[in-house]
Design a protein around this motif. Structure first.
Motif, short mmCIF file in Angstrom:
data_model
loop_
_atom_site.label_atom_id
_atom_site.label_comp_id
_atom_site.label_asym_id
_atom_site.label_seq_id
_atom_site.Cartn_x
_atom_site.Cartn_y
_atom_site.Cartn_z
N PHE A 76 -14.82 -38.24 -90.67
CA PHE A 76 -15.90 -38.87 -89.87
C PHE A 76 -16.11 -40.38 -89.92
CE2 PHE A 76 -20.43 -40.02 -88.65
CZ PHE A 76 -20.26 -39.92 -87.04
N CYS A 77 -16.19 -40.74 -91.20
CA CYS A 77 -16.48 -42.05 -91.52
C CYS A 77 -15.13 -43.03 -91.18
CB CYS A 77 -16.75 -42.55 -93.04
SG CYS A 77 -18.40 -42.00 -93.59
N LEU A 78 -14.04 -42.46 -91.49
CA LEU A 78 -12.68 -42.91 -91.16
C LEU A 78 -12.47 -43.17 -89.60
CD1 LEU A 78 -10.35 -41.48 -93.84
CD2 LEU A 78 -11.26 -43.96 -93.96
N ASN A 79 -12.99 -41.98 -88.87
CA ASN A 79 -12.98 -41.99 -87.44
C ASN A 79 -13.35 -43.33 -86.58
OD1 ASN A 79 -11.78 -40.34 -85.38
ND2 ASN A 79 -14.00 -40.18 -84.79
N GLY A 88 -2.04 -49.29 -82.51
CA GLY A 88 -1.85 -48.06 -83.39
C GLY A 88 -2.87 -47.04 -83.99
N LEU A 89 -4.27 -47.58 -83.49
CA LEU A 89 -5.11 -46.80 -84.14
C LEU A 89 -5.79 -45.70 -82.96
CD1 LEU A 89 -7.13 -49.42 -86.12
CD2 LEU A 89 -5.42 -47.89 -87.05
N GLU A 90 -5.71 -46.13 -81.90
CA GLU A 90 -6.28 -45.59 -80.79
C GLU A 90 -5.74 -44.04 -80.33
OE1 GLU A 90 -2.72 -47.60 -79.19
OE2 GLU A 90 -4.28 -48.26 -80.20
N ASN A 91 -4.58 -43.98 -80.95
CA ASN A 91 -3.86 -42.36 -80.69
C ASN A 91 -4.33 -41.39 -82.01
OD1 ASN A 91 -3.08 -43.16 -78.24
ND2 ASN A 91 -1.47 -43.98 -79.06
N ILE A 92 -4.88 -41.99 -82.95
CA ILE A 92 -5.19 -41.24 -84.18
C ILE A 92 -6.02 -40.04 -84.00
CG2 ILE A 92 -5.83 -41.24 -86.49
CD1 ILE A 92 -5.02 -44.11 -86.91
N LYS A 93 -5.65 -38.86 -84.34
CA LYS A 93 -6.66 -37.71 -84.04
C LYS A 93 -7.42 -37.57 -85.13
CE LYS A 93 -2.99 -35.69 -81.11
NZ LYS A 93 -2.11 -34.38 -80.84
N PHE A 94 -8.56 -36.74 -85.01
CA PHE A 94 -9.40 -36.35 -86.21
C PHE A 94 -8.78 -35.48 -87.00
CE2 PHE A 94 -13.25 -34.22 -87.86
CZ PHE A 94 -13.99 -35.11 -88.27
N SER A 95 -7.77 -34.59 -86.48
CA SER A 95 -7.32 -33.57 -87.23
C SER A 95 -6.36 -34.30 -88.27
CB SER A 95 -6.58 -32.35 -86.31
OG SER A 95 -5.59 -33.22 -85.47
N GLN A 96 -5.93 -35.57 -87.87
CA GLN A 96 -4.87 -35.99 -88.74
C GLN A 96 -5.62 -36.73 -89.74
OE1 GLN A 96 -3.37 -38.58 -85.34
NE2 GLN A 96 -1.20 -37.65 -86.03
N LEU A 97 -6.89 -37.13 -89.58
CA LEU A 97 -7.68 -37.82 -90.69
C LEU A 97 -8.35 -36.87 -91.47
CD1 LEU A 97 -9.99 -40.12 -88.24
CD2 LEU A 97 -8.02 -40.87 -89.74
N ILE A 98 -8.53 -35.73 -91.11
CA ILE A 98 -8.82 -34.29 -91.99
C ILE A 98 -7.58 -34.10 -92.90
CG2 ILE A 98 -9.18 -32.19 -92.13
CD1 ILE A 98 -10.98 -32.21 -89.65
#
Length: 215
Positions: A76-79, A88-98
């Motif tokens: 959540f913080c990284l999101n 390059g950051l706008e397409n990052i998914k929360f599931s990828q951060l997990i």
């Protein structure tokens, strides 16, 4: 989703194994009894030990929930990096951060293995006091040379080599997820602005409560 599920199960299993090894070979019943018997009556200590045996399964049951909460909070913080107008950051998914946080969590499993190896094979003449004031390769281990203040224990524990590796993996992950459109140093700065600031706040809260508990 399945990748994250299997990563999570693997991490939980590793932590359960480390907990079992710790309770069986390091933080043994005899060590706990000897430590508590110095300050409390034997009957009270025995009651505590009996409760420990009765509720032995509780620590294993809570592990998945605690790990899950930690992973979700860090992700959540990284999101928040997506709020920044960087390529390059706008397409990052929360599931990828997990997924990234779950991979990074393996660093602390290695720290647990390091701790077990240290007390099982190297520093075998340890006490419960030693266990309470130890974290692998951290400033906490030289606390007496820095300050004897109890409230500093947690921040000094966080200042360890494994935490640095954790930050490094988070930064590498952000760099990869951005498809290398930002530099690694910038991704490290993003990890510091998100996870780092949250960790600093948490360390401050814990230290505050420890400080107030002394008075």
């Amino acid at each position: 989703m399945m990748k994250n599920f299997f990563l999570f199960i693997g991490i939980v299993v590793c932590y359960c194994l480390l907990t079992y090894l710790d309770k069986t070979y390091i933080t043994t019943s005899s060590k706990i009894f000897d430590f508590l018997a110095k300050d409390y009556p034997n009957e009270m200590v025995q009651n505590y030990m009996d409760n420990q045996k009765k509720w032995w399964w509780l620590s294993y049951t809570l592990l998945p929930f605690l790990i899950g909460i930690k992973v979700l909070l860090v992700a959540f913080c990284l999101n928040f990096i997506k709020v920044l107008d960087l390529p390059g950051l706008e397409n990052i998914k929360f599931s990828q951060l997990i997924s990234l946080v779950l991979i990074a969590e393996s660093v602390f499993i290695i720290a647990g293995i390091y701790k077990f190896v240290n007390f099982y094979w190297i520093d075998t003449e340890y006490t419960m006091e030693t266990l309470q004031t130890y974290y692998p390769i951290s400033l906490l281990n030289i606390k007496e040379y820095i300050s004897t203040e109890k409230w500093l224990a947690y921040p000094l524990q966080l200042a360890n080599l494994f935490e640095l590796f954790y930050w490094g993996i988070l930064a590498w992950g952000i760099w990869e997820l951005s498809e290398q459109k930002i530099s690694f140093l910038k991704s490290l700065a993003l990890a510091s602005l998100t996870y780092g600031m949250a960790l600093l706040f948490w360390a401050g809260v814990v230290s505050f409560f420890i400080l107030n508990a002394q008075y």
